[in-house]
Scaffold this motif. Structure first.
Motif, mmCIF file in Angstrom:
data_model
loop_
_atom_site.group_PDB
_atom_site.id
_atom_site.type_symbol
_atom_site.label_atom_id
_atom_site.label_comp_id
_atom_site.label_asym_id
_atom_site.label_seq_id
_atom_site.Cartn_x
_atom_site.Cartn_y
_atom_site.Cartn_z
ATOM 1 N N TYR A 50 -8.917 -3.317 -7.435
ATOM 2 C CA TYR A 50 -8.895 -3.425 -5.985
ATOM 3 C C TYR A 50 -8.167 -2.210 -5.407
ATOM 4 C CZ TYR A 50 -10.254 -8.378 -5.703
ATOM 5 O OH TYR A 50 -10.925 -9.571 -5.745
ATOM 6 N N PRO A 51 -8.581 -1.744 -4.238
ATOM 7 C CA PRO A 51 -7.759 -0.736 -3.557
ATOM 8 C C PRO A 51 -6.359 -1.297 -3.320
ATOM 9 C CG PRO A 51 -9.920 -0.928 -2.528
ATOM 10 C CD PRO A 51 -9.811 -2.063 -3.507
ATOM 11 N N ARG A 52 -5.347 -0.490 -3.526
ATOM 12 C CA ARG A 52 -3.975 -0.988 -3.467
ATOM 13 C C ARG A 52 -3.552 -1.413 -2.068
ATOM 14 N NH1 ARG A 52 -0.830 -0.531 -7.879
ATOM 15 N NH2 ARG A 52 -1.608 0.699 -9.617
ATOM 16 N N ASP A 53 -4.269 -0.974 -1.035
ATOM 17 C CA ASP A 53 -3.849 -1.329 0.315
ATOM 18 C C ASP A 53 -4.572 -2.552 0.857
ATOM 19 O OD1 ASP A 53 -6.296 -0.080 0.496
ATOM 20 O OD2 ASP A 53 -5.819 1.038 2.323
ATOM 21 N N ILE A 54 -5.232 -3.324 0.005
ATOM 22 C CA ILE A 54 -5.966 -4.483 0.511
ATOM 23 C C ILE A 54 -5.029 -5.627 0.877
ATOM 24 C CG2 ILE A 54 -6.399 -5.544 -1.753
ATOM 25 C CD1 ILE A 54 -9.197 -6.284 -0.649
ATOM 26 N N TYR A 55 -3.844 -5.688 0.259
ATOM 27 C CA TYR A 55 -2.886 -6.745 0.565
ATOM 28 C C TYR A 55 -1.553 -6.158 1.005
ATOM 29 C CZ TYR A 55 -5.938 -10.263 -1.543
ATOM 30 O OH TYR A 55 -6.986 -11.102 -1.817
ATOM 31 N N VAL A 56 -0.860 -6.923 1.861
ATOM 32 C CA VAL A 56 0.516 -6.611 2.229
ATOM 33 C C VAL A 56 1.377 -7.790 1.807
ATOM 34 C CG1 VAL A 56 -0.039 -5.059 4.123
ATOM 35 C CG2 VAL A 56 0.098 -7.512 4.558
ATOM 36 N N GLN A 57 2.676 -7.561 1.704
ATOM 37 C CA GLN A 57 3.528 -8.571 1.098
ATOM 38 C C GLN A 57 4.840 -8.717 1.845
ATOM 39 O OE1 GLN A 57 3.985 -7.919 -3.084
ATOM 40 N NE2 GLN A 57 4.465 -10.048 -3.493
ATOM 41 N N ASP A 58 5.308 -9.972 1.916
ATOM 42 C CA ASP A 58 6.620 -10.279 2.463
ATOM 43 C C ASP A 58 7.289 -11.239 1.492
ATOM 44 O OD1 ASP A 58 8.838 -10.657 4.168
ATOM 45 O OD2 ASP A 58 7.905 -12.450 5.014
ATOM 46 N N GLY A 59 8.186 -10.720 0.680
ATOM 47 C CA GLY A 59 8.818 -11.561 -0.328
ATOM 48 C C GLY A 59 7.784 -12.087 -1.308
ATOM 49 N N ALA A 60 7.721 -13.421 -1.438
ATOM 50 C CA ALA A 60 6.799 -14.032 -2.394
ATOM 51 C C ALA A 60 5.405 -14.234 -1.819
ATOM 52 C CB ALA A 60 7.355 -15.375 -2.860
#
Length: 379
Positions: A50-60
């Protein structure tokens, strides 16, 4: 006039190259006619990166990235998904309209099909409602419950559907909850939500462009890739092999005795989801989704063999039955997708993608129709 030696050599080289290309073309057509390597979806790892920018994250908690503009591609599909500021797939949700929420893992976000081809979108089209597709790859039932509350407080739903994929959700539910129902954390789009950063969440980097192009368009190369990955899994050198066998154990007679702890955690997770549905005043529904290899015993055996799980006795209904029992114990409406998907497979409709193992466009329509029927009957 004699032909120079270099010209003769070049001609022979051209004949060899042309003959090789023709032979490979014939083999490619033959393999396409025969079909995909059934039972290899575990080791194919599609899409590979997957392209690395497809998800964003906040903690868990992980969310789809609203700024993502890339393409998800693997053998059999090439998709440009869109996400909105609330972290759901497709157009931004609206207030004051009839709403359902659909939470789940990769089978819900469904990056293998277009925005309007997912089962969530198909339900919305048929029901005349907005169905918020809040799926995220790798989500557990615990996280799905929290996501339902985050969205449900802003967009009160009539129905919340949790997609339970028996292929790995028992395993994913081992981790437990990271927040409470009362305080689920702030998701994208909510006032005061943090600025999310692009994470590195263990997604493998994409392969070289030339290889990805070959693997994603050639059945012959895809077969070779599946064979290579199967050899690695069977060798004991693949870090994913142990997880594969843990997950597959639920589908064997031998593995049932070891599954008690995972089943108990899933029972707790589904109770947590039931609390989430009540928190937002919605009907809680669980769609129990089987993996492609559970369609028949022969495919299951090939799947087991592909990761070195030889000799196991397939028990293809045990995981499905365990999930159904846990959902019923939580007083949730249960929609069993096994019968319709098995019937479609037996009829040659191909509800799952070749190699990939996720639902095809046909599979999403089958699931959407079955869910609508189930929910209407349970109302």
């Amino acid at each position: 006039m004699s032909v120079p030696g270099w010209a003769r050599a070049l001609r022979r080289l051209g004949l060899v190259a042309g003959g090789t290309a023709l032979a490979l073309g014939v083999v490619e057509l033959a393999v396409r006619w025969v079909g995909s390597a059934q039972g290899t979806d575990l080791v194919f790892m599609a899409p590979m990166g997957y392209p690395r920018d497809i998800y964003v994250q906040d903690g868990a908690m992980t969310y789809p990235n609203p700024a993502f503009t890339g393409t998800i591609q693997s053998f059999g599909y090439s998709v440009k998904p869109t996400f909105n500021a609330w972290g759901t797939r497709g157009p931004a949700p609206q207030t004051g309209v009839r709403t359902w929420i659909s939470v789940g893992d990769s089978f819900t976000i469904a990056l293998q099909v277009k925005d309007d081809e997912t089962f969530s979108a198909r339900i919305g089209q048929a029901e005349g409602a907005q169905v918020l597709n809040a799926g995220v790859d790798g989500y557990s039932t615990w996280k799905e419950a929290l996501r339902a509350v985050q969205l449900g407080r802003a967009f009160p739903p009539e129905v919340v559907i949790a997609n339970f994929f028996t292929g790995n959700d028992f395993f994913d539910n081992r981790q437990g909850a990271t927040h409470t129902i009362e305080h689920p954390g702030l998701g994208p789009g909510e006032p005061g939500a943090p600025r999310f950063k692009v994470p590195v969440i263990g997604i493998a980097p994409p392969p070289p462009g030339w290889f990805a192009g070959m693997r994603d368009h050639s059945v012959l190369v895809a077969h070779w890739w599946a064979w290579k990955e199967s050899r690695r899994a069977r060798s004991g050198n693949d870090p994913n092999a142990r997880r594969f066998r843990d997950e597959l154990g639920l589908f064997t007679a031998e593995g049932q005795a070891k599954a008690a702890a995972d089943t108990q955690m899933t029972e707790k997770a589904l109770l947590f989801f039931a609390d989430a549905a009540r928190e937002v005043g919605a009907r809680g529904v669980v769609a129990v989704m089987p993996p492609a290899f559970a369609m028949d015993v022969d495919t299951a055996k090939r799947t087991f063999e592909s990761v070195g799980f030889d000799g196991a006795t397939p028990d293809l209904d045990s995981a499905q039955n365990a999930a159904i029992a846990a959902a019923k114990a939580a007083n949730l409406l249960v929609c069993d997708m096994m019968p319709v998907l098995r019937a479609a497979t037996a009829a040659g409709e191909r509800p799952y993608l070749p190699f990939d193992g996720h639902l095809s466009v046909t599979g999403h329509q089958i699931v959407a129709d079955a869910l609508r029927t189930c929910i209407a009957a349970g109302s």
